[in-house]
Design an enzyme around this catalytic site. Structure first.
Site, PDB file in Angstrom:
ATOM      1  N   LYS A   1       0.833  -1.201   0.000  1.00  0.00           N
ATOM      2  CA  LYS A   1       0.000   0.000   0.000  1.00  0.00           C
ATOM      3  C   LYS A   1       0.869   1.253   0.000  1.00  0.00           C
ATOM      4  O   LYS A   1       0.650   2.186  -0.780  1.00  0.00           O
ATOM      5  CB  LYS A   1      -0.904  -0.029   1.239  1.00  0.00           C
ATOM      6  CG  LYS A   1      -1.992   1.010   1.233  1.00  0.00           C
ATOM      7  CD  LYS A   1      -2.855   0.906   2.505  1.00  0.00           C
ATOM      8  CE  LYS A   1      -3.731  -0.335   2.471  1.00  0.00           C
ATOM      9  NZ  LYS A   1      -4.303  -0.669   3.787  1.00  0.00           N
TER      10      LYS A   1
ATOM     11  N   ARG B   1      -2.855   3.023   8.854  1.00  0.00           N
ATOM     12  CA  ARG B   1      -3.219   1.729   8.245  1.00  0.00           C
ATOM     13  C   ARG B   1      -1.988   0.828   8.197  1.00  0.00           C
ATOM     14  O   ARG B   1      -0.884   1.287   7.951  1.00  0.00           O
ATOM     15  CB  ARG B   1      -3.678   1.920   6.794  1.00  0.00           C
ATOM     16  CG  ARG B   1      -5.022   2.581   6.603  1.00  0.00           C
ATOM     17  CD  ARG B   1      -5.307   2.665   5.107  1.00  0.00           C
ATOM     18  NE  ARG B   1      -6.656   3.137   4.825  1.00  0.00           N
ATOM     19  CZ  ARG B   1      -6.969   4.402   4.536  1.00  0.00           C
ATOM     20  NH1 ARG B   1      -6.014   5.329   4.515  1.00  0.00           N
ATOM     21  NH2 ARG B   1      -8.212   4.741   4.277  1.00  0.00           N
TER      22      ARG B   1
ATOM     23  N   SER C   1      -0.956 -42.745 -23.567  1.00  0.00           N
ATOM     24  CA  SER C   1      -1.838 -41.695 -23.059  1.00  0.00           C
ATOM     25  C   SER C   1      -2.014 -41.949 -21.564  1.00  0.00           C
ATOM     26  O   SER C   1      -2.477 -43.013 -21.159  1.00  0.00           O
ATOM     27  CB  SER C   1      -3.186 -41.748 -23.780  1.00  0.00           C
ATOM     28  OG  SER C   1      -4.059 -40.806 -23.190  1.00  0.00           O
TER      29      SER C   1
ATOM     30  N   ARG D   1      -4.938  -0.131  -6.653  1.00  0.00           N
ATOM     31  CA  ARG D   1      -4.359  -1.479  -6.747  1.00  0.00           C
ATOM     32  C   ARG D   1      -4.980  -2.178  -7.950  1.00  0.00           C
ATOM     33  O   ARG D   1      -5.979  -1.692  -8.505  1.00  0.00           O
ATOM     34  CB  ARG D   1      -4.632  -2.269  -5.469  1.00  0.00           C
ATOM     35  CG  ARG D   1      -6.107  -2.389  -5.154  1.00  0.00           C
ATOM     36  CD  ARG D   1      -6.330  -3.054  -3.808  1.00  0.00           C
ATOM     37  NE  ARG D   1      -7.753  -2.998  -3.465  1.00  0.00           N
ATOM     38  CZ  ARG D   1      -8.252  -3.400  -2.307  1.00  0.00           C
ATOM     39  NH1 ARG D   1      -7.447  -3.871  -1.376  1.00  0.00           N
ATOM     40  NH2 ARG D   1      -9.543  -3.331  -2.061  1.00  0.00           N
TER      41      ARG D   1
ATOM     42  N   HIS E   1     -21.366 -44.289 -11.944  1.00  0.00           N
ATOM     43  CA  HIS E   1     -22.148 -44.286 -13.180  1.00  0.00           C
ATOM     44  C   HIS E   1     -22.764 -42.920 -13.435  1.00  0.00           C
ATOM     45  O   HIS E   1     -22.646 -42.359 -14.530  1.00  0.00           O
ATOM     46  CB  HIS E   1     -23.236 -45.363 -13.084  1.00  0.00           C
ATOM     47  CG  HIS E   1     -24.143 -45.401 -14.263  1.00  0.00           C
ATOM     48  ND1 HIS E   1     -25.356 -44.759 -14.288  1.00  0.00           N
ATOM     49  CD2 HIS E   1     -23.994 -45.977 -15.481  1.00  0.00           C
ATOM     50  CE1 HIS E   1     -25.933 -44.966 -15.465  1.00  0.00           C
ATOM     51  NE2 HIS E   1     -25.128 -45.695 -16.203  1.00  0.00           N
TER      52      HIS E   1
ATOM     53  N   TYR F   1       0.553 -33.599 -25.894  1.00  0.00           N
ATOM     54  CA  TYR F   1      -0.749 -32.947 -25.792  1.00  0.00           C
ATOM     55  C   TYR F   1      -1.405 -33.275 -24.470  1.00  0.00           C
ATOM     56  O   TYR F   1      -1.014 -34.230 -23.798  1.00  0.00           O
ATOM     57  CB  TYR F   1      -1.663 -33.393 -26.952  1.00  0.00           C
ATOM     58  CG  TYR F   1      -2.060 -34.836 -26.849  1.00  0.00           C
ATOM     59  CD1 TYR F   1      -3.179 -35.219 -26.094  1.00  0.00           C
ATOM     60  CD2 TYR F   1      -1.307 -35.832 -27.457  1.00  0.00           C
ATOM     61  CE1 TYR F   1      -3.520 -36.545 -25.958  1.00  0.00           C
ATOM     62  CE2 TYR F   1      -1.634 -37.167 -27.324  1.00  0.00           C
ATOM     63  CZ  TYR F   1      -2.736 -37.518 -26.572  1.00  0.00           C
ATOM     64  OH  TYR F   1      -3.070 -38.838 -26.417  1.00  0.00           O
TER      65      TYR F   1
ATOM     66  N   GLY G   1      -5.187 -10.968   8.030  1.00  0.00           N
ATOM     67  CA  GLY G   1      -5.119 -11.254   9.465  1.00  0.00           C
ATOM     68  C   GLY G   1      -4.676 -10.071  10.298  1.00  0.00           C
ATOM     69  O   GLY G   1      -4.678 -10.130  11.527  1.00  0.00           O
TER      70      GLY G   1
ATOM     71  N   CYS H   1      -5.058 -38.120 -20.853  1.00  0.00           N
ATOM     72  CA  CYS H   1      -6.494 -38.018 -21.122  1.00  0.00           C
ATOM     73  C   CYS H   1      -7.320 -38.097 -19.846  1.00  0.00           C
ATOM     74  O   CYS H   1      -8.535 -38.166 -19.906  1.00  0.00           O
ATOM     75  CB  CYS H   1      -6.941 -39.076 -22.120  1.00  0.00           C
ATOM     76  SG  CYS H   1      -6.712 -40.751 -21.527  1.00  0.00           S
TER      77      CYS H   1
ATOM     78  N   MET I   1      -4.063  -5.701  11.384  1.00  0.00           N
ATOM     79  CA  MET I   1      -4.878  -4.593  11.914  1.00  0.00           C
ATOM     80  C   MET I   1      -5.589  -3.813  10.820  1.00  0.00           C
ATOM     81  O   MET I   1      -5.074  -3.608   9.737  1.00  0.00           O
ATOM     82  CB  MET I   1      -4.000  -3.637  12.720  1.00  0.00           C
ATOM     83  CG  MET I   1      -4.795  -2.786  13.671  1.00  0.00           C
ATOM     84  SD  MET I   1      -3.835  -1.403  14.327  1.00  0.00           S
ATOM     85  CE  MET I   1      -4.010  -0.216  13.015  1.00  0.00           C
TER      86      MET I   1
END
Lengths: 989, 989
Positions: B57, B127, B872, B371, B493, B960, B136, B940, B138
């Site tokens: 920041k 900040r 494969s 940001r 199935h 591939y 987590g 695959c 302040m």
């Protein structure tokens, strides 16, 4: 074509249709390529070392001749000649005939007879003889050298026309069958016809004249079938026979046999030609088979059979009942004395028990063959140990003389071979299943565990027959002589329990169609039911109808103990046992195990008195542990909040609620565990005590939990029945409910309680339990169970140590696949172990390790080894996952086809798949030891008692193998064999 | 203790109870250890590169300041100071206060105000700001610098007493909560009480006087809780706040977060102190959040929310409804113009879409933060492609800007986030199962396939709810909008069929207790039944009661196509699709697949019209093939016998008998296959045609055959019901039989036929079907099935080639584990392929290869590669066996616990387990390619469409990846990411 050499004639007749390849031409100098330039060796020219060119039989005959044993003279045509012949496209070199003649002349001289001599004819036998014994090849031809003229000389010689014509007709028959490939059956028919005409039943009663007629009929038949006259030229007879032997090297059965046994196809076979001696020339003649020692008991006394006035084939064919060999002692004391002498000297020479063929011709003893004799396991052990005492062989030799696999026979009851044969003959053979726990069983059929208990209580031996078993059947299984199921594989419930309890068992006998309602089993077209006798062999998987007297197993004999003691001196591998009970542990010690490599705690869970507690624990575990986990999450949430803030107070409230929700289910769950704790402690106490001073590897709970629950399909049927009667026959409801309650042994069962149970069982049901919530996953999802087990182990050990007993537990985490699992469970074990030891103020020697039974474990073995004191290969599961074969399913489905199609050489659940599973094991050993040099590595799968696999474990350099108690002696011996074979040096264990 | 420096006072009050370790003493020269010797940076002293010491920041605020954007002045205390403070045991160096004062002085000068000045007070915000964003830590403290005196100055400055006291009470509340850890709740109660007294509901209506009272009450509460007065010294306020930020670095939540995100614990946090500007000082003030482009659509126009006369927290808290940003254009055109300008310039600078916070104070625009903005997948794609067009970024950048996983959103209907939220709020959330096929579904509940068909025919959307599905349910599944089962895993199935058909599906939703009889489902304490609306998310597994308007998936947009086209330029991996039907194949092509990596022939078997033939074929196969094998054995036996011998004639007779026995069963079996042949041919014809010119990898039959048979448990129940009525209520027999026939859709069913079917189904039942008679084992045990499939493939291909279409089948053998299996099946495929091609006179380009899905296959990959054209990786199965996890069971049992306990980082069925499975894959690729350099290697399994796994496949150097059609765009993008990440060079595909 006449005037041509006999072998040309032969080629004309028998020109091979096969695909013999002609690679060499028959050059003049063919003999220069032979060893020593020799094609033929007289028996006195060779010795036992020349098996390569003389074959096994020829080399042994030469050896005996060389040593002066009474061997009828003869010669051997070498294996090299066989190759010359075959490579030339089944042609002999032109001068081969001369070689045979020269050799024959030498024999003629020795015997004082002439081959083809019409006055004093020399007859010979022709036998094949390769380097390795080969059943696929040609048999023997006897009496070769007979024709219409020489038979007259034989009559003169023997003074026995009947004998001579009998020899002649036998020769024609054998020659036709063995050399020419004609149907023996055709000749046999003529023989039977003749006997019928004469109205006699015994061959030996056929008079000479009839035999003479038979010779003519045989010759006519030969001509009709072979399309040529029966050869009268004795050298043509010889040549044809020698060629037939050579060609038989390439017959399909021999090829198949060599492929299977991995024997090279270019070895060739030798041919042995030996002068005939006759045991059938009168009552001062005889023939027999003798072993130098008793092949059954191993006693140092020759045993065997013999027949007076008979030829060798009569003994083999079993047409006449032979006399026991020792009858010779009284009938022909001189012969007996000679035989004892020969027997002693052969053993002194070969330093092995011999299997001899002998013939006595007119009071003279001839040795026709000698070879290493086959023997039972018991005999093998006794002979080997005796021979050490006799200083014939060394202890190493003795150990190597006994095949480890043979020892199995010594330890279980068995069905005598004759009884099996008789059962087959009587059509009482039913089916074959998977032999799951070795040993034979005989008993009356029962279908329900309760019936088993009832019948057994009356003193009846029972065989429990079920489609499958569940823990509910355990009480019935415990009292059964044998267990037979129609489904399941070698690690089904039935198989596991039976092996653990040493009860013979067959599983997956799919030919059985069991109708539990009718208490009937149908096998093909046979049916049997409750109360009928059944006999089966849990080793081979064979099932027979009817009662059979079983052969009882003996304890280890003194000789066996002695021999195994020697084996122990040579082996490098330790031998542990898989033992689940104190009784098993004691038995293991008696069999020589020096540790327990696998104590399966689940078998303790399955015992009948514990099962209800175990079931309640399992059914309460999922909810209790889930609520506990929620509480832990709430604790964690609270710990993350700053005290005094609202978030903190909210988290506190959430925690309180989680604690409240957990309380009830947690109590049920932990109460069950608390009840199991003392029971488990007692189990471990017994085993650790029995193995005092030795390591006991205890595996934490391993199987999928639903294995402990009631069978799903039975619940399904019970619920369906009750719902159906409720809806359609309310009057019958109570009756059916009573039936269900009775069968389930649950007085309080209701439709609602069963529906609830069905739902819970269904919610724990898995599609592939082998790959489901089991092994260390149980201990991570339900840590309380593992904690209870570890507490029981260490409390038991502390109690023992306090009492001065050296208890040494090793805690084994099953099914670890990731280092995170190892860390989690190791931490759990260490924490509880520390707590117990601190509380009792006792230190217990212990180790924490893991079972390597998943491929991933082998891949991360290095990391695992940093967190483990030991690895134990669980090769059953490792085989399942590496190959993707379910042990419970594969044996009944595709493995038989795979073996037949030679996709697999062995069943990988019997013999370790060294290429696949073995490579992963090697990886794990190497990377595990590299990461942790102190790592102890063993194997606890059933492979640990299989000799080939034990040899592989030796090669891998494992520290020990572990197997079922009954296989411990096998493993000890196999480990010694492996060590001696690899000559890796000896080490005392 | 008075008179001591403020931080000493602080230490007295807040001395940490935590275990902070003191490692450094506070030396005089502490600043010499700091970068540049500086502890504090004014915003105009830093830049965006200084994230390490300024935090994210702070660095961005510095960068904006440096570039001249209107950022309120401020400074950053560095992360290095944080570490000094923490390492000293939460102590500041003595001269730190001077640093703060010096920096504050610089701001005072810039702002023309004084910190603590009673006339013209400077207020600041404080900040935290670490290098990486950390939830987590302040939160923000606003309006710091107020006390009873400066509040008067603020009144003077603003001319608004109400505003000033409101700011003051807010400050006390935030300081108490955030800095002091007091309960915000306590202060809130006082506020609510005040409003109640005044009888008002809106904070903004509380009058100044009441706010002033509230300030006093807050101060009193502070004193009571903190046991000290509220600090009036503004530098004490500041010090306490800075220290609180520093300490928050070590609070438990931050620690846990860093552990999880693997952020180092020694980075420390910076503190940003910035002068306050006020959006709540009147109607010429306001505050808002703006994105430089539309985060939903990606349109190049700033979007966001703003509130007139409000502070930032009002926007976030949602107390007032903000206006859309573009309202500024009319309400404050000058501000809108300035914001557009800032927006444009920020993008030009950062070359990324920005998420900005701004405040307008009395007509002046201030930027408080910027940001990188989050965006939807659609927006990400549009923004990336627009920015390329605008020449802001390169194509590589554009491709890297879109996360591959995001694309999933584009392709399925979804439940809008608000709808989910509303459903949760309304208590309509039911349960969570395993998301098995992505996409949302909404429809009316049905429980039976027939009902699904009936309802769908009426035009109603239906959700089929079942305990599990079987092929018998296929017709109902086909018409359902969604499928929901209470059991089963991602390869059950239901899951397989649903994924294949693109139907959203959840399986294993175990909280559902389905009562099919009553057509009711119970989930905890809720119940629903037939006809009620259900909505679920097949991606996340969430199930809701009720009807929801779903968000429809769009086609690939032009921008998506453009971006994926760029991705294609960079990737090295080919992207294929898993497609089982011509429709799938066409869709795959549309999504950019250049091949089919997996065509599963079993899905073709499951279609309703084929299933009866398939079932008959399966039930006849075991007997027919066993008899066929007997015939083959008889043939072999015959071939080994010499013609003309008795053995030959015996063997001939045996063969004749075997042929006769086989005839009947064989006819039934082969008739079924003959009926399936044209159906399969048509399937393959369609797929090969759709993929003309591209390779199509067709896998021969793979699943256990009983998957095609009726469900065992249903048969069991039907048989039990019929037996029960037969025995107890014969009058109802016909009625129940009719019910059973209706449900089974089998008009001819009888108890006997069902018993027979039950027996046959039982005989094919396996304990672990995943490890049973499946994959190539089917083709070896039942070769006729594979032969039929290969014939169908090659006939289809020949037909296409003849018609001029470039059909390119690759035949894939599943589940090979041994080289012998590969040789056997390859030989089978080659033989049939040759026969078909010869018969048709056509040559078909084709390959024969295998799926690598067993650990053993990876271990013998070298040998396999000599017999295979391609590998494969079937990573689903390889994961199952390597880890020993059943995909169907693990997800519902232990995997959630494993993820929670961090035993597993990811579900290995979602993301490839690179350590375990990956090592075996690497082995297979290396040894396979070494043995066969031409070997084509792909994947695959479903991992082929998961970005992390695609990256791993890139690293392995695969040719591939193949995945379901809907994941093809993801895979294309992920492959490009992997290639760009590894900078391995670019290659056109």
């Amino acid at each position: 074509m006449k005037g041509k050499s006999p072998q040309s004639t032969l080629l004309l007749i028998l020109h091979s249709k096969g695909n013999t390849s002609v690679t060499d031409t028959l050059t003049k100098d063919w003999k220069s390529k032979l060893t020593n330039g020799k094609a033929v060796y007289l028996f006195d020219e060779g010795d036992a070392k020349m098996r390569d060119i003389l074959g096994g039989k020829g080399a042994n005959l030469a050896e005996m001749t060389r040593l002066g044993f009474p061997v009828p003279p003869g010669f051997t045509v070498t294996t090299e000649v066989c190759n010359v012949y075959l490579n030339a496209g089944n042609k002999f070199p032109a001068d081969m005939q001369d070689e045979l003649k020269t050799a024959m002349a030498a024999i003629e001289k020795k015997m004082g007879k002439g081959f083809g001599d019409r006055k004093n004819p020399l007859l010979v036998s022709v036998r094949s003889g390769a380097k390795f014994s080969m059943p696929g090849m040609m048999d023997t031809v006897l009496n070769l050298g007979l024709n219409d003229e020489t038979v007259q000389g034989l009559i003169e010689q023997s003074g026995d026309e009947r004998f001579a014509y009998d020899a002649y007709r036998r020769f024609i028959m054998m020659f036709s069958d063995v050399v020419m490939g004609l149907s023996k059956h055709d000749f046999d028919k003529l023989l039977q016809k003749k006997k019928k005409e004469l109205n006699i039943t015994e061959d030996s009663l056929i008079p000479a004249a009839a035999l003479k007629q038979l010779v003519d009929e045989f010759k006519a038949k030969f001509k009709a079938e072979a399309n040529r006259d029966f050869p009268t030229d004795v050298f043509e007879q010889l040549s044809l026979s020698v060629e037939a032997v050579f060609r038989s090297w390439r017959n399909p059965r021999a090829m198949v046999y060599r492929d299977k046994e991995k024997i090279a196809h270019d070895l060739g076979t030798a041919v042995n030609v030996q002068s005939m001696v006759f045991g059938n020339m009168g009552d001062d003649c005889g023939t027999g088979v003798a072993f130098t020692r008793d092949y059954n008991s191993g006693a140092k006394v020759p045993v065997g059979d013999y027949l007076t006035n008979a030829q060798g084939e009569d003994v083999v064919a079993g047409i006449r009942t032979p006399k026991p060999l020792e009858a010779l002692a009284s009938e022909a004391p001189e012969m007996w004395k000679q035989l004892l002498e020969v027997s002693k000297n052969l053993e002194l020479h070969f330093k092995e028990m011999q299997d001899m063929e002998f013939t006595i011709e007119k009071g003279k003893l001839y040795m026709l063959q000698t070879r290493t004799g086959k023997r039972t396991a018991q005999a093998a052990i006794k002979i080997a140990s005796d021979m050490v005492e006799e200083k014939l062989i060394s202890r190493e030799d003795a150990v190597l003389r006994v095949a480890p696999g043979q020892l199995d026979q010594l330890l279980h009851p068995s069905i005598p071979a004759e009884a099996k044969k008789a059962a087959h003959a009587a059509g009482r053979y039913l089916a074959k299943g998977t032999g799951a726990a070795p040993g034979a069983a005989c008993g009356k059929v029962v279908f329900e565990a309760n019936d088993a208990v009832e019948e057994a209580a009356k003193g009846h031996p029972v065989i429990l027959v079920r489609p499958e078993t569940t823990p509910d059947d355990a009480h019935g299984m415990a009292v059964a002589k044998g267990i037979l199921t129609s489904t399941g594989g070698p690690s089904s419930h039935a198989a596991l329990v039976a092996r653990g309890w040493g009860i013979p068992c067959i599983v997956g006998c799919e030919a059985l169609r069991i109708d539990l309602d009718k208490k009937k089993v149908t096998v093909n077209d046979q049916t049997f039911g409750e109360g009928e006798w059944l006999t089966f062999d849990g080793g081979t998987g064979e099932v027979y109808l009817g009662h059979t007297q079983l052969q009882e197993a003996s304890e280890l004999t003194a000789e066996t103990k002695l021999l195994l003691g020697w084996a122990d001196e040579f082996r490098k591998l330790g031998v542990y046992a898989n033992a689940d009970t104190p009784k098993d542990a004691e038995r293991s010690r008696a069999f020589g195990a020096t540790g327990v490599g696998l104590c399966r705690t689940e078998h303790m869970f399955m015992e009948r008195d514990r099962l209800p507690i175990v079931q309640e624990m399992i059914l309460s575990a999922p909810k209790a542990e889930a609520l506990h986990r929620q509480e832990l999450r709430a604790h964690k949430e609270l710990s993350e909040q700053v005290e005094g803030t609202r978030r903190h107070s909210d988290a506190k409230a959430a925690l309180d609620e989680a604690i409240a929700r957990k309380a009830g289910p947690w109590k049920i769950y932990t109460d069950c565990l608390a009840r199991l704790l003392p029971i488990q402690r007692e189990d471990f106490h017994g085993i650790l005590k029995a193995m005092a001073g030795h390591w006991v590897i205890i595996r934490l709970l391993d199987p999928p939990l639903h294995e402990f629950l009631p069978a799903h399909s039975e619940l399904l049927v019970d619920v369906a029945r009750l719902r159906t009667v409720r809806d359609h026959a309310p009057d019958s409801y109570n009756k059916v409910l009573e039936e269900v309650r009775h069968r389930r042994e649950d007085r309080n069962a209701t439709l609602e309680s069963l529906e609830e149970m069905l739902h819970r069982v269904e919610s724990m049901k898995e599609f592939n339990p082998m790959l489901g919530l089991r092994v260390c996953r149980l201990g991570i999802v339900y840590p309380e169970i593992y904690k209870m087990q570890v507490q029981a182990i260490f409390e038991a050990a502390c109690d023992l140590v306090k009492a001065g007993i050296d208890a040494r537990p090793e805690v084994m985490i099953p099914g670890v696949g990731t280092v995170e699992e190892m860390r989690f469970t190791r931490n759990l074990v260490e924490t509880v172990a520390r707590q117990v030891q601190e509380k009792r103020g006792i230190q217990v020697k212990h180790k924490i390790g893991t079972m390597i039974e998943l491929p991933r474990a082998t891949v991360v073995a290095g990391d695992l080894a940093k967190n483990a004191d030991f690895f134990s290969f669980g090769t059953n599961d490792l085989t399942q996952t590496t190959l993707g074969y379910s042990r419970d399913d594969a044996a009944g489905t595709f493995i038989p086809v795979y073996l037949e199609e030679k996709i697999l050489k062995n069943d990988p659940f019997q013999v370790i798949d060294t290429v696949g599973v073995g490579r992963l094991m090697k990886l794990a050993v190497e990377e595990g030891r590299a990461a942790n040099p102190q790592l102890e590595v063993g194997i606890c799968g059933e492979h640990g008692g299989e000799p080939e696999s034990v040899a592989f474990c030796h090669t891998l350099g494992l520290d020990y193998v572990s197997c079922s108690p009954f296989r411990v002696p096998i493993a000890r011996l196999a480990a010694a064999h492996a060590a001696l074979a690899s000559k890796a040096g000896f080490k005392d264990k």
